[in-house]
Design a protein around this motif. Structure first.
Motif, PDB file in Angstrom:
ATOM      1  N   MET A 194     -15.167 -15.318 -35.085  1.00 47.83           N
ATOM      2  CA  MET A 194     -15.029 -15.592 -33.656  1.00 47.83           C
ATOM      3  C   MET A 194     -14.166 -14.505 -33.005  1.00 47.83           C
ATOM      4  O   MET A 194     -13.103 -14.158 -33.522  1.00 47.83           O
ATOM      5  CB  MET A 194     -14.378 -16.967 -33.460  1.00 47.83           C
ATOM      6  CG  MET A 194     -14.214 -17.383 -32.011  1.00 47.83           C
ATOM      7  SD  MET A 194     -13.392 -18.989 -31.872  1.00 47.83           S
ATOM      8  CE  MET A 194     -14.585 -20.036 -32.690  1.00 47.83           C
ATOM      9  N   ILE A 248     -11.484 -13.657 -30.944  1.00 44.79           N
ATOM     10  CA  ILE A 248     -10.401 -14.461 -30.396  1.00 44.79           C
ATOM     11  C   ILE A 248     -10.081 -14.099 -28.955  1.00 44.79           C
ATOM     12  O   ILE A 248      -9.846 -14.958 -28.118  1.00 44.79           O
ATOM     13  CB  ILE A 248      -9.142 -14.312 -31.279  1.00 44.79           C
ATOM     14  CG1 ILE A 248      -9.434 -14.853 -32.689  1.00 44.79           C
ATOM     15  CG2 ILE A 248      -7.972 -15.053 -30.682  1.00 44.79           C
ATOM     16  CD1 ILE A 248      -9.870 -16.293 -32.721  1.00 44.79           C
ATOM     17  N   THR A 301     -12.372 -15.864 -26.557  1.00 50.01           N
ATOM     18  CA  THR A 301     -12.633 -17.272 -26.842  1.00 50.01           C
ATOM     19  C   THR A 301     -12.601 -18.103 -25.577  1.00 50.01           C
ATOM     20  O   THR A 301     -11.762 -17.906 -24.697  1.00 50.01           O
ATOM     21  CB  THR A 301     -11.586 -17.803 -27.841  1.00 50.01           C
ATOM     22  OG1 THR A 301     -11.675 -17.062 -29.045  1.00 50.01           O
ATOM     23  CG2 THR A 301     -11.826 -19.262 -28.137  1.00 50.01           C
ATOM     24  N   ARG A 331      -5.466 -19.746 -28.434  1.00 47.23           N
ATOM     25  CA  ARG A 331      -6.018 -18.680 -29.279  1.00 47.23           C
ATOM     26  C   ARG A 331      -5.201 -18.535 -30.555  1.00 47.23           C
ATOM     27  O   ARG A 331      -5.754 -18.381 -31.652  1.00 47.23           O
ATOM     28  CB  ARG A 331      -6.040 -17.359 -28.514  1.00 47.23           C
ATOM     29  CG  ARG A 331      -7.029 -17.311 -27.358  1.00 47.23           C
ATOM     30  CD  ARG A 331      -7.102 -15.916 -26.751  1.00 47.23           C
ATOM     31  NE  ARG A 331      -7.939 -15.904 -25.555  1.00 47.23           N
ATOM     32  CZ  ARG A 331      -7.488 -15.731 -24.317  1.00 47.23           C
ATOM     33  NH1 ARG A 331      -6.193 -15.552 -24.108  1.00 47.23           N
ATOM     34  NH2 ARG A 331      -8.313 -15.746 -23.293  1.00 47.23           N
ATOM     35  N   SER A 362      -6.999 -19.787 -34.047  1.00 49.04           N
ATOM     36  CA  SER A 362      -7.381 -18.690 -34.931  1.00 49.04           C
ATOM     37  C   SER A 362      -6.719 -18.805 -36.299  1.00 49.04           C
ATOM     38  O   SER A 362      -7.200 -18.217 -37.274  1.00 49.04           O
ATOM     39  CB  SER A 362      -7.017 -17.342 -34.296  1.00 49.04           C
ATOM     40  OG  SER A 362      -5.609 -17.199 -34.187  1.00 49.04           O
TER      41      SER A 362
END
Length: 290
Positions: free
Chosen positions: A1, A3, A6, A243, A247
């Protein structure tokens, strides 16, 4: 992903809290069963063919399934949000009124009876946190899951609320009660002395079992006596916090203990209706992270 890019979006249709009134005339409280809506899930047929599982068991399995489907690219996080119990700053504001609090009393450390710099919980605030502890004891007995990870603001009223709320609950070896103190869970920075935190040493001495994030400085370097954090700045801080946590943390049932201003900023970031939360209440939000 990725970050930095996001996005965080509340997922409606699972909790009654999403449907509650908005604005300052209403204050959300801790609902029975956390307000989980009685509904079916796409995983019910395989997971509960005989219809014997509890609503929470079926919901947790549904979340596990959605996270399996997402394969890390899309995540679903259930967060139990706690607004700290009543602090001495709340008591003083109620006594003098909003205008007097904002223009004078919030800028000093206390009066001749109480201190509200890094405000501690009042006796009522402690009772509110104990009521949450009682709620959790009853909820666990009916199948509601405890958080897999705990996060808290470093301000004294949140540390005490977290400690009292979850004290003595049954936790497992893979889900220990070791709250992580995050600077970015704080109330809006600046001007109000109740939002000026104590030193890292004080926190470590008074909450030795809590984990303090490495970046938290000894003295409060973020609070300024002449400048209040803007709404945009606290919203950016919320995004940074999400985040950071999402994460690093692969758990999907979390607890955040924070403040009214933080919670309203969080709701703005995730697109949740602007439901104001009572002191000492726990409310759930389901967030889709992509």
């Amino acid at each position: 992903m990725a970050i930095d890019s996001t996005s965080f979006q509340v997922v409606p249709g699972f909790f009654r809290h999403y449907e509650e009134p908005t604005g300052p005339q209403f204050r959300a409280i801790t609902l029975p069963n956390m307000g989980l809506i009685d509904r079916a899930y796409e995983t019910d047929a395989a997971f509960d063919p005989e219809g014997k599982k509890t609503q929470w068991e079926r919901f947790v399995r549904f979340l596990e399934h959605k996270n399996e489907q997402g394969q890390g690219r899309v995540q679903y996080k259930l967060i139990f949000l706690i607004r700290h119990g009543q602090g001495y700053h709340n008591l003083k504001e109620a006594e003098v009124g909003r205008h007097e609090w904002e223009t004078f009393w919030s800028h000093i450390n206390g009066d001749d009876r109480t201190v509200w710099a890094d405000s501690q919980l009042t006796e009522k605030g402690k009772q509110q946190a104990q009521a949450l502890n009682d709620f959790w004891r009853n909820a666990i007995a009916t199948g509601m899951p405890t958080p897999q990870k705990y996060y808290t603001s470093p301000l004294a009223r949140c540390l005490a609320t977290t400690s009292i709320t979850y004290s003595g609950l049954n936790v497992t070896a893979d889900q220990p009660f070791k709250p992580i103190i995050k600077e970015n869970l704080r109330e809006r920075f600046g001007k109000h002395t109740c939002d000026r935190r104590s030193t890292r040493s004080w926190i470590a001495d008074n909450y030795p079992s809590f984990q303090i994030e490495p970046s938290l400085s000894e003295a409060d370097e973020l609070w300024q006596s002449d400048r209040r954090e803007t709404e945009k700045e606290i919203a950016d801080r919320v995004r940074t916090l999400l985040r950071d946590i999402f994460s690093r943390d692969d758990k999907f049932i979390l607890s955040f203990t924070a403040h009214s201003g933080f919670l309203r900023a969080l709701y703005g970031v995730i697109g949740h209706p602007d439901v104001w939360v009572s002191a000492g209440a726990t409310v759930p939000v389901l967030i889709r992270v992509s």
